[in-house]
Design a protein around this motif. Structure first.
Motif, PDB file in Angstrom:
ATOM      1  N   PRO A   5       0.818  -1.216   0.000  1.00 21.08           N
ATOM      2  CA  PRO A   5       0.000   0.000   0.000  1.00 21.08           C
ATOM      3  C   PRO A   5       0.844   1.253   0.000  1.00 21.08           C
ATOM      4  O   PRO A   5       1.843   1.348   0.707  1.00 21.08           O
ATOM      5  N   GLN A   6       0.435   2.211  -0.832  1.00 23.28           N
ATOM      6  CA  GLN A   6       1.123   3.489  -0.909  1.00 23.28           C
ATOM      7  C   GLN A   6       0.277   4.554  -0.227  1.00 23.28           C
ATOM      8  O   GLN A   6      -0.907   4.699  -0.530  1.00 23.28           O
ATOM      9  N   PRO A   7       0.851   5.306   0.708  1.00 22.47           N
ATOM     10  CA  PRO A   7       0.079   6.343   1.412  1.00 22.47           C
ATOM     11  C   PRO A   7      -0.470   7.371   0.441  1.00 22.47           C
ATOM     12  O   PRO A   7       0.195   7.747  -0.521  1.00 22.47           O
ATOM     13  N   ARG A   8      -1.717   7.801   0.674  1.00 26.64           N
ATOM     14  CA  ARG A   8      -2.290   8.869  -0.129  1.00 26.64           C
ATOM     15  C   ARG A   8      -1.595  10.173   0.221  1.00 26.64           C
ATOM     16  O   ARG A   8      -1.110  10.368   1.331  1.00 26.64           O
ATOM     17  N   GLN A  40      -3.789   5.449   4.007  1.00 28.48           N
ATOM     18  CA  GLN A  40      -4.329   5.055   2.703  1.00 28.48           C
ATOM     19  C   GLN A  40      -5.654   5.755   2.382  1.00 28.48           C
ATOM     20  O   GLN A  40      -6.165   5.623   1.270  1.00 28.48           O
ATOM     21  N   LEU A  41      -6.205   6.478   3.345  1.00 31.38           N
ATOM     22  CA  LEU A  41      -7.551   7.030   3.191  1.00 31.38           C
ATOM     23  C   LEU A  41      -7.543   8.475   2.705  1.00 31.38           C
ATOM     24  O   LEU A  41      -6.572   9.204   2.883  1.00 31.38           O
ATOM     25  N   ASP A  42      -8.658   8.867   2.124  1.00 34.49           N
ATOM     26  CA  ASP A  42      -8.863  10.235   1.646  1.00 34.49           C
ATOM     27  C   ASP A  42      -9.456  11.063   2.787  1.00 34.49           C
ATOM     28  O   ASP A  42     -10.559  10.768   3.257  1.00 34.49           O
ATOM     29  N   ALA A 227      -5.508  -2.977   3.315  1.00 33.86           N
ATOM     30  CA  ALA A 227      -5.681  -3.393   4.707  1.00 33.86           C
ATOM     31  C   ALA A 227      -5.221  -4.829   4.908  1.00 33.86           C
ATOM     32  O   ALA A 227      -4.542  -5.150   5.894  1.00 33.86           O
ATOM     33  N   HIS A 228      -5.566  -5.703   3.972  1.00 31.27           N
ATOM     34  CA  HIS A 228      -5.137  -7.098   4.085  1.00 31.27           C
ATOM     35  C   HIS A 228      -3.618  -7.219   3.951  1.00 31.27           C
ATOM     36  O   HIS A 228      -2.993  -8.050   4.620  1.00 31.27           O
ATOM     37  N   THR A 229      -3.039  -6.392   3.094  1.00 38.78           N
ATOM     38  CA  THR A 229      -1.582  -6.397   2.954  1.00 38.78           C
ATOM     39  C   THR A 229      -0.925  -5.968   4.262  1.00 38.78           C
ATOM     40  O   THR A 229       0.064  -6.570   4.704  1.00 38.78           O
ATOM     41  N   LEU A 230      -1.472  -4.950   4.899  1.00 39.08           N
ATOM     42  CA  LEU A 230      -0.938  -4.470   6.174  1.00 39.08           C
ATOM     43  C   LEU A 230      -1.080  -5.531   7.267  1.00 39.08           C
ATOM     44  O   LEU A 230      -0.206  -5.672   8.127  1.00 39.08           O
ATOM     45  N   VAL A 231      -2.179  -6.276   7.220  1.00 46.31           N
ATOM     46  CA  VAL A 231      -2.380  -7.354   8.197  1.00 46.31           C
ATOM     47  C   VAL A 231      -1.329  -8.444   8.000  1.00 46.31           C
ATOM     48  O   VAL A 231      -0.739  -8.948   8.966  1.00 46.31           O
ATOM     49  N   LYS A 232      -1.080  -8.800   6.738  1.00 50.65           N
ATOM     50  CA  LYS A 232      -0.078  -9.829   6.451  1.00 50.65           C
ATOM     51  C   LYS A 232       1.322  -9.367   6.847  1.00 50.65           C
ATOM     52  O   LYS A 232       2.164 -10.174   7.242  1.00 50.65           O
ATOM     53  N   GLN A 233       1.565  -8.063   6.733  1.00 50.09           N
ATOM     54  CA  GLN A 233       2.861  -7.505   7.118  1.00 50.09           C
ATOM     55  C   GLN A 233       2.951  -7.262   8.624  1.00 50.09           C
ATOM     56  O   GLN A 233       3.965  -6.767   9.105  1.00 50.09           O
ATOM     57  N   GLN A 234       1.863  -7.592   9.328  1.00 47.40           N
ATOM     58  CA  GLN A 234       1.777  -7.424  10.784  1.00 47.40           C
ATOM     59  C   GLN A 234       1.927  -5.961  11.210  1.00 47.40           C
ATOM     60  O   GLN A 234       2.363  -5.669  12.318  1.00 47.40           O
TER      61      GLN A 234
END
Length: 347
Positions: A5-8, A40-42, A227-234
């Motif tokens: 994920p890339q920060p907005r 990641q949110l607007d 969000a799922h990527t962040l969960v997998k990355q703990q």
């Protein structure tokens, strides 16, 4: 595989010192655990996050319906293009001054025949415009919308999981309407008419995440993947994003409201069980309550939970026992808000 994920890009905010008194009820300053997701949110939008724990098979059945529907529409549109191209090409040739199958012989045709040709072609143009303008966008957004779409979301997610992060984003309104003006937070009309209906208990129980799109809320598929990527990355815990309403406030930043915690769920479940027992006792059927508890314990898994099959067995056995006593279990449980969620071990 989902990309990291890339920060907005963050909007500039006035450097004011945040104070708790500024934040309207029921919101509080967003907890630090949500920070990876908040990036990641607007900031201009309002979000609702929760965990979809419906059985994977149920999610699959629900999702296959729009897949088949949009695939059928796409095939219809492709057929229409294939069938209509020769006609439109002939009309274009006529407009350019060439003779084609669409050319009307104005000398050897009557005025009535000419008018009928005009009516037919006008109708064809109108129907094709409506078909592609209003219906054609469905398969287009479903299969091809970027940066993410429902199909890409499912593909990169790897199918259907037991716990899926669902992120809804406000549609046609946002922070401007919720947090600006005299009435903010729970006193705001948008809070009462857009947020509260979207988190109503029965609605949350009955709908899978994909079915929660409506005129007030859309799904942010890219953020859901992030969000799922962040969960997998703990970097984020699944429970960290469960049942939150998120918005921004000038001078404060991100604020959050967790409308229900694990302890709230347990307490609500306990109250329902107590009320359920009281109703049966008043009916002189207290023994049915203990029979219900016995069935629940019989079907419980080794880890204290319930499989989908176990829940079905409980429902079937309980219904039979109650029918023997002339009581409709579904109607009785529905009168106290439902007992769909079986009590956890020790409750």
């Amino acid at each position: 595989m989902a990309k990291p994920p890339q920060p907005r890009q963050k909007q500039k905010q006035t450097a004011l010192k945040p104070t708790t008194s500024q934040i309207p009820t029921p919101f509080i300053k967003a907890p630090p655990t949500l920070e990876p997701l908040l990036e990641q949110l607007d900031p201009a939008q309002v979000y609702i996050t929760h965990i979809d724990r419906h059985p994977p098979d149920h999610k699959k059945q629900i999702f296959l319906i729009p897949v088949c529907l949009n695939a059928a529409i796409a095939l219809l549109l492709l057929w229409r293009i294939y069938a209509a191209v020769p006609t439109y090409w002939a009309i274009l040739q006529t407009l350019l001054g060439y003779t084609s199958s669409a050319t009307v012989d104005v000398i050897n045709t009557t005025r009535r025949e000419q008018i009928w040709v005009i009516v037919q072609r006008t109708g064809m143009f109108a129907l094709d415009f409506l078909l592609f303008r209003f219906i054609g966008v469905w398969p287009l957004t479903f299969f091809l919308e970027r940066p993410c779409n429902p199909v890409l979301w499912r593909w990169q997610l790897g199918g259907f999981e037991k716990e899926e992060v669902v992120v809804r984003v406000s549609r046609g309104w946002g922070v401007e309407e919720l947090m600006k003006g005299v009435k903010q937070g729970e006193e705001n009309a948008f809070f009462k008419t857009r947020i509260l209906p979207a988190i109503e208990a029965q609605f949350m129980r009955q709908k899978t995440g994909y079915l929660m799109m409506d005129r007030s809320w859309d799904l942010d598929f890219q953020v859901m993947l992030d969000a799922h990527t962040l969960v997998k990355q703990q970097k984020l815990g699944v429970k960290d994003v469960d049942k939150f309403v998120l918005a921004t406030m000038e001078g404060v930043g991100w604020i959050a409201w967790q409308w229900e915690t694990d302890s709230d769920v347990i307490e609500d479940r306990r109250k329902k069980i107590v009320l359920f027992k009281e109703l049966l006792t008043k009916m002189g059927k207290e023994g049915l309550f203990f029979k219900w508890m016995e069935i629940v314990e019989d079907e419980r898994d080794g880890d204290g939970g319930f499989s989908v099959e176990g829940q079905k067995k409980v429902a079937e056995r309980v219904q039979k026992e109650f029918e023997k006593e002339g009581i409709d279990f579904e109607e009785l449980s529905g009168s106290i808000g439902g007992l769909e969620e079986l009590p956890a071990e020790g409750q």
